[in-house]
Motif scaffolding. Structure first.
Motif, PDB file in Angstrom:
ATOM      1  N   TYR A 104       0.808  -1.215   0.000  1.00 38.79           N
ATOM      2  CA  TYR A 104       0.000   0.000   0.000  1.00 38.79           C
ATOM      3  C   TYR A 104       0.844   1.269   0.000  1.00 38.79           C
ATOM      4  CZ  TYR A 104      -3.410  -3.537   0.879  1.00 38.79           C
ATOM      5  OH  TYR A 104      -4.166  -4.664   0.763  1.00 38.79           O
ATOM      6  N   THR A 105       2.141   1.121   0.129  1.00 33.30           N
ATOM      7  CA  THR A 105       3.012   2.296   0.057  1.00 33.30           C
ATOM      8  C   THR A 105       3.781   2.352  -1.258  1.00 33.30           C
ATOM      9  OG1 THR A 105       4.832   1.116   1.135  1.00 33.30           O
ATOM     10  CG2 THR A 105       3.300   2.314   2.573  1.00 33.30           C
ATOM     11  N   GLU A 106       3.580   1.374  -2.126  1.00 34.80           N
ATOM     12  CA  GLU A 106       4.298   1.325  -3.397  1.00 34.80           C
ATOM     13  C   GLU A 106       3.655   2.260  -4.423  1.00 34.80           C
ATOM     14  OE1 GLU A 106       4.377  -2.749  -4.610  1.00 34.80           O
ATOM     15  OE2 GLU A 106       5.591  -3.348  -2.885  1.00 34.80           O
ATOM     16  N   LYS A 107       4.492   2.838  -5.258  1.00 36.14           N
ATOM     17  CA  LYS A 107       4.008   3.789  -6.272  1.00 36.14           C
ATOM     18  C   LYS A 107       3.016   3.158  -7.228  1.00 36.14           C
ATOM     19  CE  LYS A 107       7.914   6.877  -6.062  1.00 36.14           C
ATOM     20  NZ  LYS A 107       9.079   7.421  -6.710  1.00 36.14           N
ATOM     21  N   GLY A 108       3.240   1.901  -7.639  1.00 35.19           N
ATOM     22  CA  GLY A 108       2.322   1.237  -8.562  1.00 35.19           C
ATOM     23  C   GLY A 108       0.913   1.170  -8.003  1.00 35.19           C
ATOM     24  N   PHE A 109       0.808   0.791  -6.743  1.00 35.88           N
ATOM     25  CA  PHE A 109      -0.504   0.714  -6.101  1.00 35.88           C
ATOM     26  C   PHE A 109      -1.102   2.105  -5.921  1.00 35.88           C
ATOM     27  CE2 PHE A 109      -3.093   0.980  -2.259  1.00 35.88           C
ATOM     28  CZ  PHE A 109      -4.097   0.089  -2.569  1.00 35.88           C
ATOM     29  N   VAL A 113      -4.766   3.843  -7.184  1.00 37.43           N
ATOM     30  CA  VAL A 113      -5.823   4.453  -6.374  1.00 37.43           C
ATOM     31  C   VAL A 113      -5.855   5.967  -6.533  1.00 37.43           C
ATOM     32  CG1 VAL A 113      -5.917   2.607  -4.661  1.00 37.43           C
ATOM     33  CG2 VAL A 113      -4.421   4.546  -4.248  1.00 37.43           C
ATOM     34  N   GLY A 114      -4.842   6.509  -7.207  1.00 35.82           N
ATOM     35  CA  GLY A 114      -4.836   7.939  -7.502  1.00 35.82           C
ATOM     36  C   GLY A 114      -4.608   8.805  -6.280  1.00 35.82           C
ATOM     37  N   LYS A 115      -3.780   8.329  -5.357  1.00 35.86           N
ATOM     38  CA  LYS A 115      -3.528   9.098  -4.133  1.00 35.86           C
ATOM     39  C   LYS A 115      -2.065   8.982  -3.741  1.00 35.86           C
ATOM     40  CE  LYS A 115      -8.110   8.603  -2.073  1.00 35.86           C
ATOM     41  NZ  LYS A 115      -8.527   9.979  -2.086  1.00 35.86           N
ATOM     42  N   THR A 116      -1.637   9.940  -2.924  1.00 36.55           N
ATOM     43  CA  THR A 116      -0.337   9.811  -2.286  1.00 36.55           C
ATOM     44  C   THR A 116      -0.505   8.880  -1.090  1.00 36.55           C
ATOM     45  OG1 THR A 116      -0.701  11.644  -0.754  1.00 36.55           O
ATOM     46  CG2 THR A 116       0.271  12.189  -2.918  1.00 36.55           C
ATOM     47  N   LYS A 117       0.597   8.427  -0.523  1.00 30.65           N
ATOM     48  CA  LYS A 117       0.518   7.539   0.639  1.00 30.65           C
ATOM     49  C   LYS A 117      -0.246   8.217   1.778  1.00 30.65           C
ATOM     50  CE  LYS A 117       3.217   5.131   4.141  1.00 30.65           C
ATOM     51  NZ  LYS A 117       2.204   5.374   5.133  1.00 30.65           N
ATOM     52  N   ALA A 119      -2.446  10.685   1.648  1.00 32.77           N
ATOM     53  CA  ALA A 119      -3.868  10.841   1.316  1.00 32.77           C
ATOM     54  C   ALA A 119      -4.583   9.501   1.405  1.00 32.77           C
ATOM     55  CB  ALA A 119      -4.021  11.445  -0.076  1.00 32.77           C
ATOM     56  N   TYR A 120      -3.928   8.437   0.976  1.00 29.73           N
ATOM     57  CA  TYR A 120      -4.525   7.100   1.054  1.00 29.73           C
ATOM     58  C   TYR A 120      -4.750   6.715   2.513  1.00 29.73           C
ATOM     59  CZ  TYR A 120      -5.135   2.063   0.663  1.00 29.73           C
ATOM     60  OH  TYR A 120      -5.621   0.794   0.776  1.00 29.73           O
ATOM     61  N   ASP A 121      -3.734   6.936   3.352  1.00 22.03           N
ATOM     62  CA  ASP A 121      -3.857   6.624   4.780  1.00 22.03           C
ATOM     63  C   ASP A 121      -5.025   7.392   5.403  1.00 22.03           C
ATOM     64  OD1 ASP A 121      -1.645   4.983   4.564  1.00 22.03           O
ATOM     65  OD2 ASP A 121      -0.261   6.409   5.510  1.00 22.03           O
ATOM     66  N   ARG A 122      -5.133   8.682   5.092  1.00 21.85           N
ATOM     67  CA  ARG A 122      -6.235   9.493   5.638  1.00 21.85           C
ATOM     68  C   ARG A 122      -7.588   8.971   5.165  1.00 21.85           C
ATOM     69  NH1 ARG A 122      -2.713  13.738   4.402  1.00 21.85           N
ATOM     70  NH2 ARG A 122      -3.870  14.203   2.517  1.00 21.85           N
ATOM     71  N   THR A 123      -7.674   8.606   3.896  1.00 22.18           N
ATOM     72  CA  THR A 123      -8.936   8.104   3.344  1.00 22.18           C
ATOM     73  C   THR A 123      -9.354   6.809   4.025  1.00 22.18           C
ATOM     74  OG1 THR A 123      -8.463   9.120   1.201  1.00 22.18           O
ATOM     75  CG2 THR A 123     -10.102   7.357   1.231  1.00 22.18           C
ATOM     76  N   VAL A 124      -8.419   5.883   4.192  1.00 20.66           N
ATOM     77  CA  VAL A 124      -8.734   4.605   4.845  1.00 20.66           C
ATOM     78  C   VAL A 124      -9.178   4.844   6.284  1.00 20.66           C
ATOM     79  CG1 VAL A 124      -7.739   2.436   5.682  1.00 20.66           C
ATOM     80  CG2 VAL A 124      -7.268   3.202   3.353  1.00 20.66           C
ATOM     81  N   LEU A 125      -8.459   5.681   7.008  1.00 19.79           N
ATOM     82  CA  LEU A 125      -8.838   5.969   8.404  1.00 19.79           C
ATOM     83  C   LEU A 125     -10.214   6.631   8.479  1.00 19.79           C
ATOM     84  CD1 LEU A 125      -5.410   7.146   9.833  1.00 19.79           C
ATOM     85  CD2 LEU A 125      -6.604   5.000  10.313  1.00 19.79           C
ATOM     86  N   LYS A 126     -10.474   7.542   7.565  1.00 22.08           N
ATOM     87  CA  LYS A 126     -11.777   8.208   7.532  1.00 22.08           C
ATOM     88  C   LYS A 126     -12.889   7.198   7.264  1.00 22.08           C
ATOM     89  CE  LYS A 126     -14.367  11.745   5.118  1.00 22.08           C
ATOM     90  NZ  LYS A 126     -14.693  12.093   3.760  1.00 22.08           N
ATOM     91  N   LEU A 127     -12.676   6.312   6.295  1.00 23.84           N
ATOM     92  CA  LEU A 127     -13.687   5.299   5.975  1.00 23.84           C
ATOM     93  C   LEU A 127     -13.927   4.367   7.166  1.00 23.84           C
ATOM     94  CD1 LEU A 127     -12.673   4.397   2.322  1.00 23.84           C
ATOM     95  CD2 LEU A 127     -14.764   5.557   3.046  1.00 23.84           C
ATOM     96  N   LEU A 128     -12.864   3.987   7.836  1.00 23.69           N
ATOM     97  CA  LEU A 128     -13.015   3.105   8.998  1.00 23.69           C
ATOM     98  C   LEU A 128     -13.777   3.801  10.124  1.00 23.69           C
ATOM     99  CD1 LEU A 128      -9.541   1.343   9.115  1.00 23.69           C
ATOM    100  CD2 LEU A 128     -11.742   0.275   8.659  1.00 23.69           C
TER     101      LEU A 128
END
Length: 138
Positions: A104-109, A113-117, A119-128
């Motif tokens: 989940y921290t790799e550039k390919g992934f 998902v179209g996010k920085t690491k 932003a992705y972390d914030r989105t997952v935490l927000k969803l949870l």
């Protein structure tokens, strides 16, 4: 417009799942099977109680290791489990067996998902935080 957005989300999720299965999981399937096998063997070895009072009892425990572990059956069961996850594209099971949390921290992934690491972390935490069903699951 909402239907179009849902379609885009479903397409993106499918693309992300395909990436994880076909690029990440498939390419390290044998390594994952081996790591799981080693972990199972270590666990089984740790369950052997060698606090026996006599050398004969300890020797008896040592002699029973091969029967306890049953390497070929264990290897085949693990291989079947991992191959089934891959063949069925079972994402929920993949999350249980795929030991590559760093994906989940790799550039390919992240590009998928179209996010920085961050932003992705914030989105997952927000969803949870917002989703009670996800909170119970994880």
């Amino acid at each position: 417009m909402a239907i179009l957005e849902q379609s885009d989300i479903k397409d993106r999720l499918r693309e992300i799942k395909d990436y994880i299965f076909e690029i990440k999981f498939k390419n390290c399937l044998e390594k994952q099977i081996l790591e799981n096998l080693k972990s199972e063997i270590k666990y089984k070895l740790n369950t052997i109680n060698i606090d026996s009072k006599t050398p004969d009892k300890i020797q008896e425990k040592i002699n029973s290791i091969e029967e306890l572990i049953n390497f070929e059956d264990m290897r085949q069961n693990i291989k079947n489990k991992f191959n089934s996850v891959y063949e069925n594209k079972n994402y929920n099971e993949l999350l249980k067996v795929f030991d590559q949390k760093g994906i989940y921290t790799e550039k390919g992934f992240l590009s998928k998902v179209g996010k920085t690491k961050e932003a992705y972390d914030r989105t997952v935490l927000k969803l949870l935080k917002e989703n009670k069903k996800l909170q119970k699951r994880y």
